[in-house]
Enzyme design. Structure first.
Site, short mmCIF file in Angstrom:
data_model
loop_
_atom_site.label_atom_id
_atom_site.label_comp_id
_atom_site.label_asym_id
_atom_site.label_seq_id
_atom_site.Cartn_x
_atom_site.Cartn_y
_atom_site.Cartn_z
CG HIS A 155 -1.86 -1.11 1.30
ND1 HIS A 155 -2.75 -1.55 2.04
CD2 HIS A 155 -2.72 -1.25 -0.28
CE1 HIS A 155 -3.42 -2.32 1.96
NE2 HIS A 155 -3.70 -2.38 0.81
CB CYS A 199 3.73 14.89 -8.78
SG CYS A 199 2.59 15.85 -9.62
N GLY A 247 -1.00 -9.71 12.32
CA GLY A 247 -1.34 -7.86 12.18
C GLY A 247 -2.87 -7.28 11.73
CB THR A 248 -4.20 -8.44 8.71
OG1 THR A 248 -5.11 -7.73 7.84
CG2 THR A 248 -3.81 -9.66 8.46
CB SER A 249 -9.23 -6.70 10.51
OG SER A 249 -8.65 -6.23 9.10
CG ASN A 263 -5.45 -10.82 15.08
OD1 ASN A 263 -6.00 -9.96 16.00
ND2 ASN A 263 -5.54 -9.86 13.37
N PRO A 264 -3.99 -10.58 18.61
CG PRO A 264 -4.59 -8.87 19.10
CD PRO A 264 -3.73 -9.79 18.36
CB ALA A 298 2.53 -8.82 16.60
C1 BV8 Z 1 -9.11 -1.64 -5.26
C2 BV8 Z 1 -2.65 2.90 2.85
C3 BV8 Z 1 -9.54 -1.09 -7.07
C4 BV8 Z 1 -3.59 4.14 3.34
C5 BV8 Z 1 -4.75 1.31 3.08
C6 BV8 Z 1 -15.26 -6.12 -1.80
C7 BV8 Z 1 -14.46 -7.25 -2.15
C8 BV8 Z 1 -13.09 -6.36 -2.63
C9 BV8 Z 1 -12.47 -4.64 -2.26
C10 BV8 Z 1 -13.68 -4.40 -2.19
C11 BV8 Z 1 -14.75 -4.99 -1.88
N1 BV8 Z 1 -15.27 -3.52 -1.04
C12 BV8 Z 1 -14.73 -2.01 -1.37
C13 BV8 Z 1 -13.04 -3.05 -1.84
C14 BV8 Z 1 -11.79 -2.22 -2.11
C15 BV8 Z 1 -11.50 -1.78 -0.90
C16 BV8 Z 1 -11.18 -2.49 0.51
O1 BV8 Z 1 -11.05 -3.64 0.53
N2 BV8 Z 1 -12.16 -2.14 1.22
C17 BV8 Z 1 -12.96 -2.77 2.34
C18 BV8 Z 1 -12.78 -1.64 3.59
C19 BV8 Z 1 -13.61 -3.64 2.26
N3 BV8 Z 1 -10.00 -2.07 -1.32
C20 BV8 Z 1 -9.34 -1.00 -2.28
O2 BV8 Z 1 -9.85 0.24 -2.63
C21 BV8 Z 1 -7.53 -1.51 -2.69
N4 BV8 Z 1 -8.10 -0.77 -3.84
O3 BV8 Z 1 -9.61 -2.76 -4.79
O4 BV8 Z 1 -9.09 -1.20 -6.32
C22 BV8 Z 1 -9.20 -1.39 -8.25
C23 BV8 Z 1 -8.49 -2.08 -9.17
C24 BV8 Z 1 -8.03 -1.81 -10.48
C25 BV8 Z 1 -7.72 -0.61 -10.81
C26 BV8 Z 1 -8.44 0.62 -10.11
C27 BV8 Z 1 -9.31 0.43 -8.40
C28 BV8 Z 1 -6.96 -0.24 -2.42
C29 BV8 Z 1 -7.04 -1.10 -0.89
C30 BV8 Z 1 -5.94 -0.14 0.01
C31 BV8 Z 1 -6.45 1.24 0.45
N5 BV8 Z 1 -4.98 1.78 1.47
N6 BV8 Z 1 -3.65 1.65 3.67
C32 BV8 Z 1 -3.27 4.91 4.40
O5 BV8 Z 1 -2.72 4.14 5.37
O6 BV8 Z 1 -3.67 5.89 3.98
S1 BV8 Z 1 -5.50 0.22 3.42
C33 BV8 Z 1 -5.50 0.37 5.22
O7 BV8 Z 1 -6.13 -0.28 6.08
C34 BV8 Z 1 -4.21 -0.04 6.23
O8 BV8 Z 1 -2.63 -0.10 5.08
C35 BV8 Z 1 -4.48 -1.30 6.04
O9 BV8 Z 1 -3.80 -2.29 4.55
C36 BV8 Z 1 -5.87 -1.84 5.87
C37 BV8 Z 1 -6.55 -2.03 7.94
O10 BV8 Z 1 -6.76 -3.09 8.14
P1 BV8 Z 1 -5.66 -3.81 8.69
O11 BV8 Z 1 -3.96 -3.64 8.62
O12 BV8 Z 1 -5.78 -5.54 9.36
O13 BV8 Z 1 -5.41 -2.99 10.02
P2 BV8 Z 1 -6.86 -3.50 11.35
O14 BV8 Z 1 -7.16 -1.59 11.28
O15 BV8 Z 1 -8.14 -3.46 10.03
O16 BV8 Z 1 -6.84 -4.55 11.43
C38 BV8 Z 1 -5.60 -4.45 12.69
C39 BV8 Z 1 -5.39 -5.69 13.13
O17 BV8 Z 1 -4.70 -5.67 14.43
C40 BV8 Z 1 -7.01 -6.11 13.39
O18 BV8 Z 1 -7.22 -7.72 13.35
C41 BV8 Z 1 -6.65 -6.05 15.29
O19 BV8 Z 1 -6.53 -7.32 16.26
C42 BV8 Z 1 -4.96 -6.66 15.02
N7 BV8 Z 1 -3.90 -6.40 16.42
C43 BV8 Z 1 -4.56 -4.91 17.27
N8 BV8 Z 1 -3.10 -5.35 17.95
C44 BV8 Z 1 -1.83 -6.10 17.88
C45 BV8 Z 1 -2.66 -6.76 16.21
N9 BV8 Z 1 -1.93 -8.07 16.19
C46 BV8 Z 1 -1.09 -8.40 16.40
N10 BV8 Z 1 -0.40 -7.30 17.56
C47 BV8 Z 1 -0.73 -6.64 18.10
N11 BV8 Z 1 -0.22 -5.80 18.89
#
Ligand code: BV8
Length: 248
Positions: free
Chosen positions: A120, A128, A188-190, A214-215, A232
């Protein structure tokens, strides 16, 4: 505290190729909030997924730029934690390790991991928004977002926003890593954001075994051969220690 199963250590010792996918959870112990965590201060009223989009940037580029400036400061102030260092160490203990991260904070590289696949992008890079190229020069002037020195268009952070495509090179490298591995380690990913979350399915389709750290439970916990409940920064160092102990 979750124990490290001996069968997992055996699987790691026998592995030809290990692919790791990390999410914001691995940086939680470095003080960087995950996307599930509520935002704080002036950003408390916004959801990350409403700011990390091209639409949000088009409507209010200054607000989106300032949100990233706030996050960049957090990232710059953060240090890698024991989880990041354990993965850097694991790379020297298995024949081949591929590290794919959804995180944009660069902490894996600062912990010593090499060839990190930044699925990502990276929050510390400027691009730009008109030409789509990385701009290394430090922006001048006090307009926000800063202007591209070449074309004058607004700069944006070098990350992939919701609705944007994954960079082709990262997409291809990650797909190959998921297809080729015999062990897939999800940390560490949901597992809710695609296409990153689909990488696990690719690995499972290619007969890899799945380890999850993952916790909390996620949509893939039920598919994991080795679901390790915990942080982690606690589980990964113990996993690597167990591998080293069995190696002596
Ligand atoms: C795309 C950068 C198409 C920006 C990020 C349905 C099906 C398929 C796709 C979609 C769909 N509906 C919508 C979509 C598209 C969308 C998507 O998936 N949406 C989700 C919400 C449903 N995806 C996109 O838009 C992607 N692009 O599909 O493009 C396309 C194709 C061709 C041409 C044009 C377009 C792009 C997705 C990328 C978005 N950018 N980041 C920024 O950072 O500002 S995503 C961002 O959110 C993060 O990078 C990360 O990936 C995501 C959050 O996820 P996690 O990392 O898992 O974090 P989260 O908070 O969710 O969970 C944390 C976990 O850690 C938890 O489980 C917790 O229990 C655990 N945890 C907590 N503490 C600890 C721990 N684990 C271990 N140790 C600990 N101590």
């Amino acid at each position: 505290m979750t124990a490290i199963p001996p069968a997992l250590v055996d699987a790691l010792r026998a592995a030809r190729e290990v692919t790791v996918l990390t999410g914001s959870g691995i940086s939680a112990e470095s003080g960087i909030p995950t996307f599930r965590d509520a935002q704080t201060g002036i950003w408390a009223e916004y959801r990350p997924e409403d700011l990390a989009t091209p639409e949000a940037f088009a409507v209010n580029p200054r607000r989106v730029w300032e949100w990233y400036a706030w996050r960049r400061q957090m990232v710059s102030d953060a240090e890698p934690n024991a989880g990041h260092y354990a993965l850097a160490r694991l790379a020297s203990l298995v024949p081949r390790l591929n590290l794919i991260t959804q995180n944009v904070d660069g902490l894996h590289q600062r912990a010593g991991s090499e060839n990190v696949i930044e699925y990502h992008g990276n929050i510390l890079r400027n691009v730009c928004s008109i030409e789509g190229i990385v701009v290394d020069e430090q922006p001048v002037g006090d307009e926000l977002p800063p202007a591209c020195p070449a074309c004058g268009g607004p700069l944006r952070p070098g990350v992939v926003w919701f609705g944007e495509a994954i960079p082709p090179a990262a997409m291809e490298a990650a797909r190959r890593a998921a297809e080729a591995c015999d062990l897939f380690l999800s940390v560490g990913t949901s597992s809710l954001v695609y296409p990153a979350a689909g990488l696990m399915e690719v690995a499972l389709r290619n007969a890899a075994r799945l380890i999850e750290v993952n916790p909390n439970p996620t949509p893939v916990t039920g598919l994991a051969d080795f679901p390790l409940t915990g942080a982690a920064g606690d589980v990964l160092p113990r996993l690597v220690d167990a591998l080293c102990e069995r190696g002596e």
